[in-house]
Design a protein around this motif. Structure first.
Motif, mmCIF file in Angstrom:
data_model
loop_
_atom_site.group_PDB
_atom_site.id
_atom_site.type_symbol
_atom_site.label_atom_id
_atom_site.label_comp_id
_atom_site.label_asym_id
_atom_site.label_seq_id
_atom_site.Cartn_x
_atom_site.Cartn_y
_atom_site.Cartn_z
ATOM 1 N N LEU A 1 0.836 -1.204 0.000
ATOM 2 C CA LEU A 1 0.000 0.000 0.000
ATOM 3 C C LEU A 1 0.870 1.252 0.000
ATOM 4 O O LEU A 1 0.578 2.224 -0.708
ATOM 5 C CB LEU A 1 -0.908 0.020 1.234
ATOM 6 C CG LEU A 1 -2.137 -0.899 1.207
ATOM 7 C CD1 LEU A 1 -2.894 -0.813 2.521
ATOM 8 C CD2 LEU A 1 -3.057 -0.523 0.053
ATOM 9 N N ILE A 2 1.957 1.258 0.792
ATOM 10 C CA ILE A 2 2.836 2.432 0.854
ATOM 11 C C ILE A 2 3.476 2.684 -0.507
ATOM 12 O O ILE A 2 3.504 3.806 -1.004
ATOM 13 C CB ILE A 2 3.961 2.224 1.906
ATOM 14 C CG1 ILE A 2 3.383 2.239 3.321
ATOM 15 C CG2 ILE A 2 5.033 3.315 1.775
ATOM 16 C CD1 ILE A 2 4.421 2.061 4.418
ATOM 17 N N ASP A 3 4.001 1.610 -1.115
ATOM 18 C CA ASP A 3 4.799 1.784 -2.326
ATOM 19 C C ASP A 3 3.965 1.976 -3.590
ATOM 20 O O ASP A 3 4.379 2.674 -4.503
ATOM 21 C CB ASP A 3 5.726 0.574 -2.517
ATOM 22 C CG ASP A 3 6.877 0.585 -1.509
ATOM 23 O OD1 ASP A 3 7.166 1.671 -0.978
ATOM 24 O OD2 ASP A 3 7.463 -0.468 -1.260
ATOM 25 N N LEU A 4 2.809 1.348 -3.640
ATOM 26 C CA LEU A 4 2.048 1.385 -4.896
ATOM 27 C C LEU A 4 0.952 2.448 -4.900
ATOM 28 O O LEU A 4 0.443 2.808 -5.957
ATOM 29 C CB LEU A 4 1.438 0.007 -5.200
ATOM 30 C CG LEU A 4 2.450 -1.137 -5.348
ATOM 31 C CD1 LEU A 4 1.749 -2.442 -5.677
ATOM 32 C CD2 LEU A 4 3.497 -0.821 -6.421
ATOM 33 N N THR A 5 0.579 2.939 -3.720
ATOM 34 C CA THR A 5 -0.436 3.989 -3.683
ATOM 35 C C THR A 5 0.183 5.223 -3.038
ATOM 36 O O THR A 5 1.294 5.189 -2.560
ATOM 37 C CB THR A 5 -1.650 3.571 -2.836
ATOM 38 O OG1 THR A 5 -1.234 3.498 -1.469
ATOM 39 C CG2 THR A 5 -2.213 2.240 -3.273
ATOM 40 N N LYS A 6 -0.543 6.325 -3.044
ATOM 41 C CA LYS A 6 -0.035 7.548 -2.422
ATOM 42 C C LYS A 6 -0.616 7.702 -1.010
ATOM 43 O O LYS A 6 -0.650 8.790 -0.458
ATOM 44 C CB LYS A 6 -0.409 8.769 -3.268
ATOM 45 C CG LYS A 6 0.175 8.744 -4.660
ATOM 46 C CD LYS A 6 1.351 9.707 -4.784
ATOM 47 C CE LYS A 6 1.972 9.639 -6.168
ATOM 48 N NZ LYS A 6 3.393 9.351 -6.118
ATOM 49 N N LEU A 7 -1.094 6.605 -0.414
ATOM 50 C CA LEU A 7 -1.707 6.687 0.906
ATOM 51 C C LEU A 7 -0.681 7.096 1.960
ATOM 52 O O LEU A 7 0.421 6.582 1.994
ATOM 53 C CB LEU A 7 -2.312 5.334 1.296
ATOM 54 C CG LEU A 7 -3.562 4.898 0.531
ATOM 55 C CD1 LEU A 7 -3.999 3.511 0.975
ATOM 56 C CD2 LEU A 7 -4.696 5.884 0.746
ATOM 57 N N THR A 8 -1.070 8.029 2.836
ATOM 58 C CA THR A 8 -0.185 8.452 3.921
ATOM 59 C C THR A 8 -0.231 7.400 5.033
ATOM 60 O O THR A 8 -1.186 6.630 5.125
ATOM 61 C CB THR A 8 -0.641 9.796 4.506
ATOM 62 O OG1 THR A 8 -1.998 9.652 4.942
ATOM 63 C CG2 THR A 8 -0.563 10.907 3.478
ATOM 64 N N PRO A 9 0.785 7.365 5.907
ATOM 65 C CA PRO A 9 0.789 6.409 7.012
ATOM 66 C C PRO A 9 -0.487 6.492 7.858
ATOM 67 O O PRO A 9 -1.019 5.455 8.273
ATOM 68 C CB PRO A 9 2.011 6.818 7.829
ATOM 69 C CG PRO A 9 2.927 7.449 6.853
ATOM 70 C CD PRO A 9 2.048 8.131 5.849
ATOM 71 N N ALA A 10 -0.990 7.714 8.095
ATOM 72 C CA ALA A 10 -2.198 7.850 8.910
ATOM 73 C C ALA A 10 -3.376 7.129 8.250
ATOM 74 O O ALA A 10 -4.173 6.462 8.912
ATOM 75 C CB ALA A 10 -2.535 9.323 9.112
ATOM 76 N N ARG A 11 -3.473 7.248 6.936
ATOM 77 C CA ARG A 11 -4.571 6.587 6.218
ATOM 78 C C ARG A 11 -4.403 5.069 6.252
ATOM 79 O O ARG A 11 -5.375 4.323 6.388
ATOM 80 C CB ARG A 11 -4.615 7.054 4.764
ATOM 81 C CG ARG A 11 -5.218 8.429 4.620
ATOM 82 C CD ARG A 11 -4.988 8.987 3.229
ATOM 83 N NE ARG A 11 -5.262 10.416 3.227
ATOM 84 C CZ ARG A 11 -6.430 10.936 2.844
ATOM 85 N NH1 ARG A 11 -7.390 10.165 2.416
ATOM 86 N NH2 ARG A 11 -6.613 12.228 2.886
ATOM 87 N N ILE A 12 -3.162 4.605 6.129
ATOM 88 C CA ILE A 12 -2.918 3.168 6.131
ATOM 89 C C ILE A 12 -3.249 2.571 7.498
ATOM 90 O O ILE A 12 -3.926 1.542 7.594
ATOM 91 C CB ILE A 12 -1.458 2.860 5.722
ATOM 92 C CG1 ILE A 12 -1.274 3.193 4.240
ATOM 93 C CG2 ILE A 12 -1.113 1.396 5.976
ATOM 94 C CD1 ILE A 12 0.146 3.119 3.752
#
Lengths: 338, 123, 145
Positions: free
Chosen positions: B21-32
């Motif tokens: 999720l971190i590497d393939l999307t632009k999701l921030t840690p808070a969202r993850i």
């Protein structure tokens, strides 16, 4: 002084950068420019108890050193143009508070050094005084906590992210006849290419750098081959690549003369700064620690310094706005040619 | 020993999903983190997380999915015991131990640790 | 400008380096796996010491949280996380770090507006949305009963 096309200005009588000084944090002084700074902090906090005070201390030290080199008392400085990245430019304000100098706060994000220098040059060129200083700073920790996350938070940085420099630079502009000289400037336009990723500032600013370089070259009737160096700051790896691609589409090749402050300040591999350095202090410190001395001794003859800034706030980024970029250019020479 | 290896493999696998999720999307840690906690509630609710915990132990409870699943278990138990009101009292009751520990220890850390240490952190 | 925003996006994509999955994924797997394995060891230890299953589970969480907060205070957790990525983010230790880091960072703004308020920078949304999801499940479950 003459206004050319776009936001360009030509100083018929060149101005002199009569003194300059720089300051850097420990990481910055561990990079390729190690030992070139007038002040190098041993610890990021620089003996202060808040990151904002640490940044102010960079401003105080840099300004103090620059006027000492220029042999000026603070009262002899006619105007100070200065700014940083913090909200309401508090880094600069608190750093200059005790000098009692006429202060003009400038905000141009990471383009602040070029913007301040251009304004100082215009003032001096108009005959408004003998000494105008331009100062700009940034601090990794104060910027991180304002724009991103707490310093101790374990988030992973993306490969396109840039490292905010803990650094500052100060240059004093005077109507003297000693190198380095300022012969021209271009104020850029706000250029938004629709980039929304705040971990890719180089891409957000490369469009603005293209606009300003193109405007400056066209207004001054020059070509990249006329320069020893076209120095952008701070596009990093990604932005530098995009800038070269954009100019290449116009048939302009700058690859032989182009470099970037974000690539000069750090050793990209060893210091793990991903796409390079950034932050208002990055271009200010690289200019004052490396480029101006080389112009002074004649190692460089003609330099176009193009500082780039990303004009976003943490709030507009959260609201999903794209990141507008800006770039301002200053042309330096080592000799006056008539 | 077998239990430790299973915990390693399952826990590592869940973290691997997070890294994708971190590497393939632009999701921030808070969202993850939020997504993992909410997914944990859903997985706990539909009944697939309990078997995973029985199989992998800490490999399933230590990732934040386990935190979410724990909330779902707490709600179920509270509704079983107290009816409707359990829907409101259950979630935070189940999470209270962990949350209180995090808040207490973080406050303590902020009081105890001097900025001198924090200062070095930025090097 | 000599390109459209769309063409610019293409240029940006071609110039932006990608995350090296072959490096980040194994690191995350190992980091997360090790933390969970430590959790399992602790669980077995606490069970061996005679704690009940539920109490032992809580004791494991509290131990891991303590370790994480300590490492955060010493400025070490973010250094581990630079390599661990999601491996140090997703376990309960990452949650603890997300509370402890702002608590330390915003100490300069005082106990109320600084530490107290900013602790929830990341933990806030996690607690809010997982609680709401659990309440929704509770209502559905009560309806179905």
């Amino acid at each position: 002084m003459k206004k050319l096309s776009g936001g360009s200005i030509w100083f018929e009588t060149p101005l002199s950068v009569s003194a300059f000084a720089s300051a850097a944090g420990p990481k910055e002084n561990d990079g390729p420019l190690s030992g070139k700074f007038d002040f190098a902090a041993e610890e990021p906090c620089i003996g202060e108890d808040s990151w904002e005070k640490s940044e102010s201390s960079l401003i105080t030290k840099t300004f103090g050193k620059a006027i000492e080199k220029a042999r000026l008392a603070p009262s002899e400085v006619d105007f100070v143009f200065a700014g940083d990245l913090l909200n309401q430019c508090v880094g600069t304000v608190f750093g200059l508070r005790d000098f009692k100098v006429p202060f003009i706060g400038v905000y141009g994000a990471c383009s602040t050094m070029a913007e301040s220098l251009a304004l100082a040059s215009v003032f001096i060129s108009s005959g408004l005084g003998q000494n105008a200083a331009a100062i700009t700073s940034s601090h990794f920790c104060s910027a991180e906590r304002q724009f991103r996350m707490p310093v101790n938070y374990g988030g992973q940085r993306t490969p396109t992210s840039q490292w905010t420099a803990t650094a500052a630079g100060c240059a004093v502009v005077s109507p003297k006849a000693q190198p380095p000289y300022i012969t021209g400037a271009t104020f850029g336009t706000i250029t938004d290419m629709g980039v929304k990723d705040s971990a890719n500032m180089g891409a957000a600013m490369a469009g603005a750098a293209y606009e300003t370089i193109t405007a400056h070259l066209s207004a001054h009737g020059t070509h990249p081959r006329d320069y020893d160096l076209i120095l952008t700051g701070d596009l990093g790896v990604v932005g530098s690549g995009i800038l070269r691609d954009l100019l290449h589409k116009d048939g302009v090749d700058i690859s032989n003369v182009h470099n970037d402050c974000g690539l000069l300040l750090y050793d990209l591999e060893r210091q793990d700064v991903h796409a390079g350095g950034s932050g208002a202090g990055c271009s200010a410190a690289v200019l004052c620690a490396d480029i101006l001395p080389k112009l002074q001794c004649g190692e460089l003859h003609r330099v176009l310094f193009v500082a780039t800034g990303a004009l976003m706030s943490a709030m507009t980024a959260q609201q999903g706005e794209s990141i507008p970029g800006i770039a301002h250019a200053i042309e330096f020479t080592s000799k006056v040619t008539n | 020993m077998k239990q430790i290896i299973i915990a390693f493999l399952v826990g590592g696998g869940i973290c691997l999903l997070g890294q994708l999720l971190i590497d393939l999307t632009k999701l921030t840690p808070a969202r993850i983190l939020t997504a993992f906690a909410v997914c944990g509630v859903l997985l706990g609710a539909v009944g697939v997380y309990r078997p995973l915990i029985d199989f992998a132990g800490a490999g399933a409870t230590v990732p934040l999915l386990g935190f979410g699943a724990n909330l779902a278990f707490g709600v179920k138990r509270a509704v079983d015991e107290n009816g409707w009101s359990g829907a409101l009292t259950g979630p935070l009751t189940a999470a209270s131990g962990g949350i209180a520990a995090v808040l207490l220890l973080s406050l303590l850390a902020a009081v105890i640790f001097k900025r001198g240490l924090n200062c070095k952190a930025a090097k | 400008m000599n390109v459209t925003k769309k063409e610019y996006e293409e240029l940006n994509k071609s110039r932006s380096p990608k995350s090296k999955l072959q490096k980040t994924l194994p690191k995350a797997f190992v980091a997360g796996g090790v933390i969970c394995a430590i959790g399992q060891c602790l669980l077995m230890l606490y069970r061996y010491l005679g704690l009940e299953e539920e109490t032992a589970g809580l004791a494991v969480s509290v131990t891991l949280i303590t370790l994480s907060v300590l490492l955060t205070g010493l400025g070490l957790y973010d250094k581990l996380a630079k390599h661990g990525g999601a491996g140090t983010l997703v376990p309960i230790t990452g949650f603890a770090n997300s509370v402890a880091a702002p608590a330390l960072e915003f100490k300069t703004e005082g106990y109320i507006a600084g530490i107290g308020a900013k602790m929830f920078l990341i933990a806030g949304p996690v607690i809010v949305y997982s609680t709401v999801a659990a309440v929704a499940y509770g209502v559905v479950y009560a309806l179905m009963k």
